[in-house]
Design an enzyme around this catalytic site. Structure first.
Site, PDB file in Angstrom:
ATOM      1  N   GLY A   8       7.067  -1.134  -8.523  1.00 59.52           N
ATOM      2  CA  GLY A   8       7.343  -1.375  -9.942  1.00 59.52           C
ATOM      3  C   GLY A   8       7.318  -2.855 -10.259  1.00 59.52           C
ATOM      4  N   GLY A   9       8.144  -3.242 -11.231  1.00 62.00           N
ATOM      5  CA  GLY A   9       8.186  -4.638 -11.666  1.00 62.00           C
ATOM      6  C   GLY A   9       8.596  -5.582 -10.553  1.00 62.00           C
TER       7      GLY A   9
ATOM      8  N   GLY B 167     -25.490 -24.362  -9.934  1.00 66.87           N
ATOM      9  CA  GLY B 167     -24.083 -24.390 -10.343  1.00 66.87           C
ATOM     10  C   GLY B 167     -23.146 -24.527  -9.158  1.00 66.87           C
ATOM     11  N   ALA B 168     -23.574 -23.978  -8.015  1.00 70.57           N
ATOM     12  CA  ALA B 168     -22.713 -24.051  -6.837  1.00 70.57           C
ATOM     13  C   ALA B 168     -22.565 -25.498  -6.393  1.00 70.57           C
ATOM     14  CB  ALA B 168     -23.283 -23.199  -5.719  1.00 70.57           C
TER      15      ALA B 168
HETATM   16  C1  HXC Z   1      18.914   3.216  -6.455  1.00 71.43           C
HETATM   17  C2  HXC Z   1      17.709   3.709  -4.585  1.00 71.43           C
HETATM   18  C3  HXC Z   1      16.549   3.205  -5.188  1.00 71.43           C
HETATM   19  C4  HXC Z   1      16.650   2.672  -6.501  1.00 71.43           C
HETATM   20  C5  HXC Z   1      16.051   3.905  -3.230  1.00 71.43           C
HETATM   21  N1  HXC Z   1      17.339   4.139  -3.382  1.00 71.43           N
HETATM   22  N2  HXC Z   1      15.526   3.335  -4.324  1.00 71.43           N
HETATM   23  N3  HXC Z   1      18.880   3.716  -5.221  1.00 71.43           N
HETATM   24  N4  HXC Z   1      17.843   2.706  -7.087  1.00 71.43           N
HETATM   25  N5  HXC Z   1      15.580   2.155  -7.127  1.00 71.43           N
HETATM   26  C6  HXC Z   1      18.264   4.747  -2.430  1.00 71.43           C
HETATM   27  C7  HXC Z   1      17.939   6.208  -2.182  1.00 71.43           C
HETATM   28  O1  HXC Z   1      18.516   7.015  -3.147  1.00 71.43           O
HETATM   29  C8  HXC Z   1      18.523   6.418  -0.795  1.00 71.43           C
HETATM   30  O2  HXC Z   1      19.901   6.601  -0.900  1.00 71.43           O
HETATM   31  C9  HXC Z   1      18.325   5.077  -0.129  1.00 71.43           C
HETATM   32  O3  HXC Z   1      18.102   4.137  -1.168  1.00 71.43           O
HETATM   33  C10 HXC Z   1      17.114   5.050   0.786  1.00 71.43           C
HETATM   34  O4  HXC Z   1      15.997   5.574   0.074  1.00 71.43           O
HETATM   35  P1  HXC Z   1      15.068   6.741   0.643  1.00 71.43           P
HETATM   36  O5  HXC Z   1      14.357   7.327  -0.509  1.00 71.43           O
HETATM   37  O6  HXC Z   1      15.870   7.646   1.505  1.00 71.43           O
HETATM   38  O7  HXC Z   1      14.103   5.914   1.589  1.00 71.43           O
HETATM   39  P2  HXC Z   1      12.545   6.122   1.830  1.00 71.43           P
HETATM   40  O8  HXC Z   1      12.270   7.558   2.113  1.00 71.43           O
HETATM   41  O9  HXC Z   1      12.154   5.134   2.861  1.00 71.43           O
HETATM   42  O10 HXC Z   1      11.854   5.741   0.468  1.00 71.43           O
HETATM   43  C11 HXC Z   1      11.970   4.451  -0.018  1.00 71.43           C
HETATM   44  C12 HXC Z   1      11.356   4.393  -1.439  1.00 71.43           C
HETATM   45  C13 HXC Z   1      12.010   5.490  -2.319  1.00 71.43           C
HETATM   46  C14 HXC Z   1       9.832   4.572  -1.367  1.00 71.43           C
HETATM   47  C15 HXC Z   1      11.628   2.992  -1.983  1.00 71.43           C
HETATM   48  O11 HXC Z   1      13.434   5.408  -2.162  1.00 71.43           O
HETATM   49  C16 HXC Z   1      11.652   5.361  -3.768  1.00 71.43           C
HETATM   50  O12 HXC Z   1      10.569   5.785  -4.185  1.00 71.43           O
HETATM   51  N6  HXC Z   1      12.578   4.764  -4.529  1.00 71.43           N
HETATM   52  C17 HXC Z   1      12.372   4.584  -5.945  1.00 71.43           C
HETATM   53  C18 HXC Z   1      11.317   3.553  -6.187  1.00 71.43           C
HETATM   54  C19 HXC Z   1      11.184   3.241  -7.651  1.00 71.43           C
HETATM   55  O13 HXC Z   1      10.557   3.978  -8.388  1.00 71.43           O
HETATM   56  N7  HXC Z   1      11.910   2.194  -8.067  1.00 71.43           N
HETATM   57  C20 HXC Z   1      12.048   1.815  -9.431  1.00 71.43           C
HETATM   58  C21 HXC Z   1      10.778   1.027  -9.769  1.00 71.43           C
HETATM   59  S1  HXC Z   1      10.750   0.533 -11.413  1.00 71.43           S
HETATM   60  P3  HXC Z   1      20.633   7.783  -0.120  1.00 71.43           P
HETATM   61  O14 HXC Z   1      22.082   7.493  -0.303  1.00 71.43           O
HETATM   62  O15 HXC Z   1      20.187   9.056  -0.761  1.00 71.43           O
HETATM   63  O16 HXC Z   1      20.202   7.700   1.294  1.00 71.43           O
HETATM   64  C22 HXC Z   1      11.245  -1.025 -11.339  1.00 71.43           C
HETATM   65  C23 HXC Z   1      11.246  -1.687 -12.676  1.00 71.43           C
HETATM   66  C24 HXC Z   1      11.469  -3.137 -12.494  1.00 71.43           C
HETATM   67  O17 HXC Z   1      11.570  -1.556 -10.349  1.00 71.43           O
HETATM   68  C25 HXC Z   1      10.973  -3.829 -13.718  1.00 71.43           C
HETATM   69  C26 HXC Z   1      11.120  -5.297 -13.587  1.00 71.43           C
HETATM   70  C27 HXC Z   1      10.422  -5.976 -14.674  1.00 71.43           C
END
Ligand code: HXC
Length: 517
Positions: free
Chosen positions: A173-174, A407-408
């Site tokens: 994401g961001g 040009g290069a």
């Molecule tokens: C809160 C999160 C989290 C998040 C992971 N966890 N991402 N908690 N917010 N964004 C937590 C999970 O719930 C889990 O907790 C623990 O971290 C480990 O994650 P897993 O999923 O078990 O690990 P894994 O299988 O290795 O997968 C990792 C991952 C996946 C690929 C990162 O967790 C995932 O897809 N997370 C969401 C990614 C995402 O979409 N993020 C938001 C992006 S948008 P528990 O307690 O259950 O073990 C963004 C906007 C920013 O970032 C904009 C800025 C301008």
């Protein structure tokens, strides 16, 4: 009966030992089982032993929704502070995946911002170790705004202190934009970076792609050009970051560190005199020239897989840090295209920002023709090279080894791009275009009406080559300062940079230029 007052030292020690465990031993084991190190293990590998000074170890989030009140970990999923690498100060942050997946919170942002501010004020490079599930979902807009806090500081620090990002896990994401705003990205193992994940892509486009196929190191070092280096292991990636830092100054007011030269400045390599093949259509590897000229084993190539028709990287010459830009005749004849232009232009600006002299090796038949390139905006991309060379005020020296066409020639460090000194090897060919196309334009009728068109064309091509396929016309009119034997290149460059070491050049005052994007 009064409860005994806890020993304050004991309280502190307990809090500290909890902080060191991040998300706890079970989470640490899970992290290890994934083949990944913890934030603190990574910092221990990166920094000089005993040099780490942590700040913010006891900070926790203040959010209680979604059960977060029961998951309050000291440090809140990030370790921040200052340490040393080879005795030089660095600011560091390391996201801790064992705490809520390293998810990015308001507290994380405050902690990173704090060290960004201190690093900027004190002129200290910043290294970020990224391993996070992105914005902490439970914090909503707070975690989104938190990213903004870090982005603005990345931008303010840009060109003032070196900023290096390591991607050691997911970066989604961001979250990708903080690394993208820094100077260098190094990816490790099976880390990945993407804006929209596989699930979203499948939902929107129906396309099925794995996280690695979408944004693994192979993609970003080869195809997208987002990452500059990658390594199979986290340890190797951390070593690359240290190597990279060794070529850079602490900040834009300093020169890069000089190392004691072990390779004699006067060393000449006879093999260079036969590097260019007699048959000009034959390729050769520009890396062989670089290896022979610069201090032994000092070349750190960046983005080797992205636009391999151009080479960029840092090296040392007589112990001084230099930036090398070169065409690579071993790939697509060293032609310039959109990706090569982006790669070269950005590197020139990095070297200029950090007082690293630029050495350009030219062997290029020109810009790549084709609708792909024209539609893709090769005009504006190619213009970035010209812009970057013209704008750069660091010492600039160019060496034409073979082709410098059209040009290069102009773009790749000609005198008009404010290049300070221009050398050419005797094999240089400096012309508006290649012989055959030039003859077609100039003598079309003469060839068509000749008794033997093929023979006449061959004669005219030979005449053109005689006229232009050498460096002497350019030397005659002062476009080339000196034609040198290839084996002399090292000592000549050492002396050229010695002359230019105290160069001072300024651009007109302005808010900022408008480099083509
Ligand atoms: C809160 C999160 C989290 C998040 C992971 N966890 N991402 N908690 N917010 N964004 C937590 C999970 O719930 C889990 O907790 C623990 O971290 C480990 O994650 P897993 O999923 O078990 O690990 P894994 O299988 O290795 O997968 C990792 C991952 C996946 C690929 C990162 O967790 C995932 O897809 N997370 C969401 C990614 C995402 O979409 N993020 C938001 C992006 S948008 P528990 O307690 O259950 O073990 C963004 C906007 C920013 O970032 C904009 C800025 C301008």
């Amino acid at each position: 009966m009064t409860t005994p007052t806890p020993d304050p030292l004991q309280v502190l020690r307990e809090m500290r030992s909890r902080a060191v465990l991040g998300g706890g031993t079970q989470r640490i084991e899970q992290q290890h089982a994934r083949g990944k190190l913890t934030a603190r293990e990574r910092l221990a590998l990166l920094l000089d032993e005993g040099s780490f000074q942590e700040f913010g170890a006891l900070a926790t989030h203040q959010v209680s929704q979604f059960g977060l009140d029961k998951q309050r970990f000291p440090g809140d999923g990030i370790v921040t502070g200052f340490g040393k690498i080879s005795g030089r100060r660095v600011a560091v942050f390391a996201q801790d995946f064992t705490v809520l997946g390293g998810s990015f919170s308001e507290v994380q942002a405050h902690k990173i911002s704090r060290i960004q501010d201190l690093a900027l004020d004190s002129g200290i490079p910043l290294i970020g170790l990224n391993d996070s599930g992105g914005a902490r979902i439970q914090e909503g807009v707070r975690s989104l705004a938190a990213y903004g806090e870090v982005f603005v500081r990345n931008v303010m620090a840009s060109g003032v202190i070196p900023q290096i990002s390591l991607i050691l896990g997911p970066c989604a994401g961001g979250a990708v934009y903080s690394p993208a705003l820094t100077d260098f990205i190094i990816m490790a193992g099976d880390s990945c970076m993407f804006l929209t994940g596989p699930d979203v892509i499948q939902a929107v486009t129906g396309e099925q792609v794995s996280a690695q196929e979408l944004g693994g190191p192979e993609v970003h070092t080869g195809r997208s050009g987002v990452a500059h280096l990658s390594a199979a292991t986290e340890g190797a990636a951390l070593t690359l970051a240290k190597q990279l830092l060794a070529y850079l100054p602490q900040n834009n007011n300093e020169d890069p560190p000089q190392v004691r030269p072990e390779d004699p400045a006067t060393r000449m390599d006879e093999a260079l005199n036969t590097l260019i093949p007699a048959d000009e259509s034959q390729p050769y590897d520009m890396r062989d020239a670089i290896d022979a000229i610069f201090d032994r084993d000092s070349f750190l190539e960046l983005q080797p897989q992205f636009a391999p028709n151009a080479l960029i990287g840092f090296a040392r010459l007589d112990g001084h840090s230099v930036g090398i830009v070169a065409n690579q005749p071993a790939c697509m004849s060293g032609v310039l295209n959109i990706d090569a232009s982006d790669k070269i232009a950005r590197f020139i600006r990095i070297c200029d920002a950090f007082n690293v002299p630029l050495l350009t090796f030219v062997d290029c038949p020109g810009f790549l023709p084709g609708t792909d390139q024209e539609y893709g905006g090769v005009i504006r991309h190619g213009a970035k090279i010209i812009y970057a060379y013209c704008e750069a005020t660091v010492p600039k020296v160019s060496i034409v080894t073979r082709k410098a066409m059209g040009g290069a020639y102009v773009a790749m460090g000609s005198k008009q791009m404010r290049t300070d000194l221009a050398f050419a090897w005797p094999t240089a060919q400096i012309a508006v275009m290649g012989a055959a196309p030039a003859v077609r334009v100039l003598y079309r009728d003469q060839v068509r009406t000749a008794a033997d068109p093929a023979q006449r064309e061959a004669e005219l091509v030979a005449e053109y080559r005689e006229q232009f396929f050498n460096p002497y016309r350019a030397a005659d009119v002062g476009q080339i300062d000196e034609v040198i034997e290839p084996c002399e290149t090292r000592p000549r460059l050492v002396r050229a940079l010695e002359i230019l070491r105290t160069k001072v050049q300024q651009n007109p005052p302005k808010k900022h230029g408008l480099s083509p994007t």
